[in-house]
Write a protein that holds these residues in place. Structure first.
Motif, PDB file in Angstrom:
ATOM      1  N   ARG A  73       0.816  -1.209   0.000  1.00  0.00           N
ATOM      2  CA  ARG A  73       0.000   0.000   0.000  1.00  0.00           C
ATOM      3  C   ARG A  73       0.854   1.266   0.000  1.00  0.00           C
ATOM      4  O   ARG A  73       1.747   1.399   0.823  1.00  0.00           O
ATOM      5  N   MET A  75       0.930   4.949   1.047  1.00  0.00           N
ATOM      6  CA  MET A  75       0.148   5.744   1.990  1.00  0.00           C
ATOM      7  C   MET A  75       0.875   7.031   2.350  1.00  0.00           C
ATOM      8  O   MET A  75       1.787   7.025   3.186  1.00  0.00           O
ATOM      9  N   ASP A 100      -4.959   5.408   1.048  1.00  0.00           N
ATOM     10  CA  ASP A 100      -3.953   4.446   0.630  1.00  0.00           C
ATOM     11  C   ASP A 100      -4.339   3.907  -0.736  1.00  0.00           C
ATOM     12  O   ASP A 100      -5.456   4.080  -1.194  1.00  0.00           O
ATOM     13  N   ASN A 105      -9.146   4.111   2.307  1.00  0.00           N
ATOM     14  CA  ASN A 105      -9.645   4.491   3.630  1.00  0.00           C
ATOM     15  C   ASN A 105      -8.557   4.813   4.633  1.00  0.00           C
ATOM     16  O   ASN A 105      -8.850   5.137   5.770  1.00  0.00           O
ATOM     17  N   GLY A 106      -7.324   4.692   4.221  1.00  0.00           N
ATOM     18  CA  GLY A 106      -6.235   5.117   5.086  1.00  0.00           C
ATOM     19  C   GLY A 106      -5.926   4.157   6.215  1.00  0.00           C
ATOM     20  O   GLY A 106      -6.472   3.050   6.300  1.00  0.00           O
ATOM     21  N   SER A 107      -5.028   4.599   7.091  1.00  0.00           N
ATOM     22  CA  SER A 107      -4.559   3.743   8.174  1.00  0.00           C
ATOM     23  C   SER A 107      -4.010   4.611   9.302  1.00  0.00           C
ATOM     24  O   SER A 107      -3.520   5.721   9.059  1.00  0.00           O
ATOM     25  N   THR A 129      -1.166  -1.736  13.254  1.00  0.00           N
ATOM     26  CA  THR A 129      -1.686  -1.043  12.072  1.00  0.00           C
ATOM     27  C   THR A 129      -3.196  -1.179  12.050  1.00  0.00           C
ATOM     28  O   THR A 129      -3.721  -2.293  12.029  1.00  0.00           O
ATOM     29  N   THR A 130      -3.899  -0.050  12.096  1.00  0.00           N
ATOM     30  CA  THR A 130      -5.363  -0.106  12.104  1.00  0.00           C
ATOM     31  C   THR A 130      -5.936   0.457  10.809  1.00  0.00           C
ATOM     32  O   THR A 130      -5.324   1.304  10.153  1.00  0.00           O
ATOM     33  N   GLY A 131      -7.115  -0.053  10.473  1.00  0.00           N
ATOM     34  CA  GLY A 131      -7.802   0.352   9.245  1.00  0.00           C
ATOM     35  C   GLY A 131      -9.287   0.098   9.389  1.00  0.00           C
ATOM     36  O   GLY A 131      -9.785  -0.115  10.510  1.00  0.00           O
ATOM     37  N   ALA A 139      -9.891   7.457  10.071  1.00  0.00           N
ATOM     38  CA  ALA A 139      -8.616   8.169   9.938  1.00  0.00           C
ATOM     39  C   ALA A 139      -8.824   9.688   9.914  1.00  0.00           C
ATOM     40  O   ALA A 139      -8.032  10.437  10.486  1.00  0.00           O
ATOM     41  N   SER A 276      -4.539  -3.709   7.888  1.00  0.00           N
ATOM     42  CA  SER A 276      -3.979  -2.842   6.861  1.00  0.00           C
ATOM     43  C   SER A 276      -2.608  -2.377   7.313  1.00  0.00           C
ATOM     44  O   SER A 276      -2.228  -2.540   8.457  1.00  0.00           O
TER      45      SER A 276
END
Ligand SMILES: *[C@@H]1O[C@H](CO)[C@@H](O)[C@H](O)[C@H]1NC(C)=O
Ligand SMILES: *[C@@H]1O[C@H](CO)[C@@H](O)[C@H](O)[C@H]1NC(C)=O
Ligand SMILES: *[C@@H]1O[C@H](CO)[C@@H](O)[C@H](O)[C@H]1NC(C)=O
Ligand SMILES: *[C@@H]1O[C@H](CO)[C@@H](O)[C@H](O)[C@H]1NC(C)=O
Ligand SMILES: *[C@@H]1O[C@H](CO)[C@@H](O)[C@H](O)[C@H]1NC(C)=O
Ligand SMILES: *[C@@H]1O[C@H](CO)[C@@H](O)[C@H](O)[C@H]1NC(C)=O
Length: 283
Positions: A73, A75, A100, A105-107, A129-131, A139, A276
């Motif tokens: 990804r 980002m 990303d 939806n980003g991280s 790492t969160t998503g 985010a 993610s």
């Protein structure tokens, strides 16, 4: 210049040793943080340098492969803030990425990086790492509230707490799910704001203590705790296994000013099917 490449790693790491430094070097620690961020932005582990022969990558509490030269990804980093722990020769970095290349939806990432103080080589990268689907993940909201908090800087010496005190604040907080004495041992500050995924407590309320809507006595304390402690910033980050949340991989960061809890930032991985992050999901 040494670039990260898993297969040739032992040879390259050995070749890089002649310029070994004798003690933990703050600039070397921050250099690695920059390399990690560059990796996020390129979708490549390639920028990581000065990797120890026994290097381990842990993502969401599980050992994972980190592979150079392969695209993951991409980002762009929208926010970053780093704690430096010279005693442990380690850093903690909070990263917020709004978009990303995969699902847009980003991280939000919390990463601890540990170095060997004899040569500053990196022997452990330990990332949460969160998503999408992770605990109240958003985010955009996380970025908004992180940027509202403009006072995370270096504290005046008179406002600082000792390393042991900071660790005890974190431990009492992460014990309070099970230990009701620990709840009362937390030095609840007023005001105090808690950023948890994209949720934020105490907006505009100077009386908020961060104890608001915290369940206590509901299950086991967090286990497998790894600490990064920065006395100058008055902060401690703990990565752990959150027993009360079905053993979710978790990061809790605490900011303590004048001995009182001022901010908490939490990220909790509850969508284990597809974590993610820069590197691929763990098989
Ligand atoms: C990290 O944050 C600093 C400011 O705190 C900024 O100068 C730097 O450009 C940021 N790095 C990235 C990769 O966004
Ligand atoms: C790797 O080496 C460092 C010292 O350089 C040590 O602290 C660490 O525990 C080692 N890690 C593993 C997984 O053996
Ligand atoms: C990603 O964000 C879009 C809106 O930008 C939203 O509609 C979608 O549900 C999100 N996906 C996930 C998996 O959360
Ligand atoms: C979990 O993550 C995957 C990949 O990002 C996403 O497609 C899925 O929608 C997420 N689950 C939930 C409940 O949002
Ligand atoms: C509960 O927390 C208090 C305050 O930190 C501590 O003194 C006590 O030992 C803890 N109890 C247990 C069973 O861990
Ligand atoms: C804060 O507490 C004081 C005294 O208890 C009260 O008068 C005031 O209304 C409270 N402020 C807010 C924003 O809740």
């Amino acid at each position: 210049m040494l670039r990260f490449c898993l297969k040739s790693l032992p040879i390259l790491a050995a070749a890089s040793l002649p310029s070994a430094r004798a003690a933990c070097d703050r600039d070397a620690l921050l250099e690695t943080v920059d390399e990690w961020m560059m990796g996020q932005e390129m979708g490549l582990a390639g920028p990581l340098q000065n990797i120890a022969a026994n290097f381990t990558y842990v993502q969401n509490n599980r050992v994972a492969d980190i592979t150079g030269g392969q695209l993951f990804r991409i980002m762009p980093v929208d926010h970053n803030r780093t704690l430096v722990d010279m005693a442990a020769c380690a850093t903690y970095t909070e990263l917020i990425m709004l978009t990303d290349s995969e699902d847009g939806n980003g991280s939000v990432v919390g990463v601890q990086i540990r170095h060997d103080p004899s040569d500053n080589s990196v022997f452990l990268i330990d990332a949460i790492t969160t998503g999408p689907g992770d605990w109240v993940f958003n985010a955009m909201r996380t970025l908004h509230y992180a940027e509202v908090e403009t006072d995370w800087g270096t504290l005046e010496p008179s406002q600082r707490s000792s390393r042991g005190y900071l660790k005890a604040v974190a431990d009492n907080y992460l014990d309070m799910w099970t230990n009701l004495t620990a709840v009362d041992a937390v030095p609840w500050g007023q005001p105090c704001n808690r950023l948890e995924g994209g949720e934020y407590t105490g907006q505009g309320n100077a009386n908020d203590t961060c104890k608001t809507s915290i369940p206590t006595g509901v299950g086991p304390a967090d286990t497998n705790r790894r600490y990064v402690i920065d006395e100058e910033v008055g902060s401690v980050d703990v990565l752990s296994t959150f027993g009360v949340m079905d053993n979710a991989p978790d990061s809790h960061e605490f900011r303590v000013v004048n001995g009182k809890l001022r901010y908490i930032h939490a990220m909790t991985v509850t969508n284990l099917t597809a974590p993610s992050g820069l590197f691929p999901a763990i098989p």
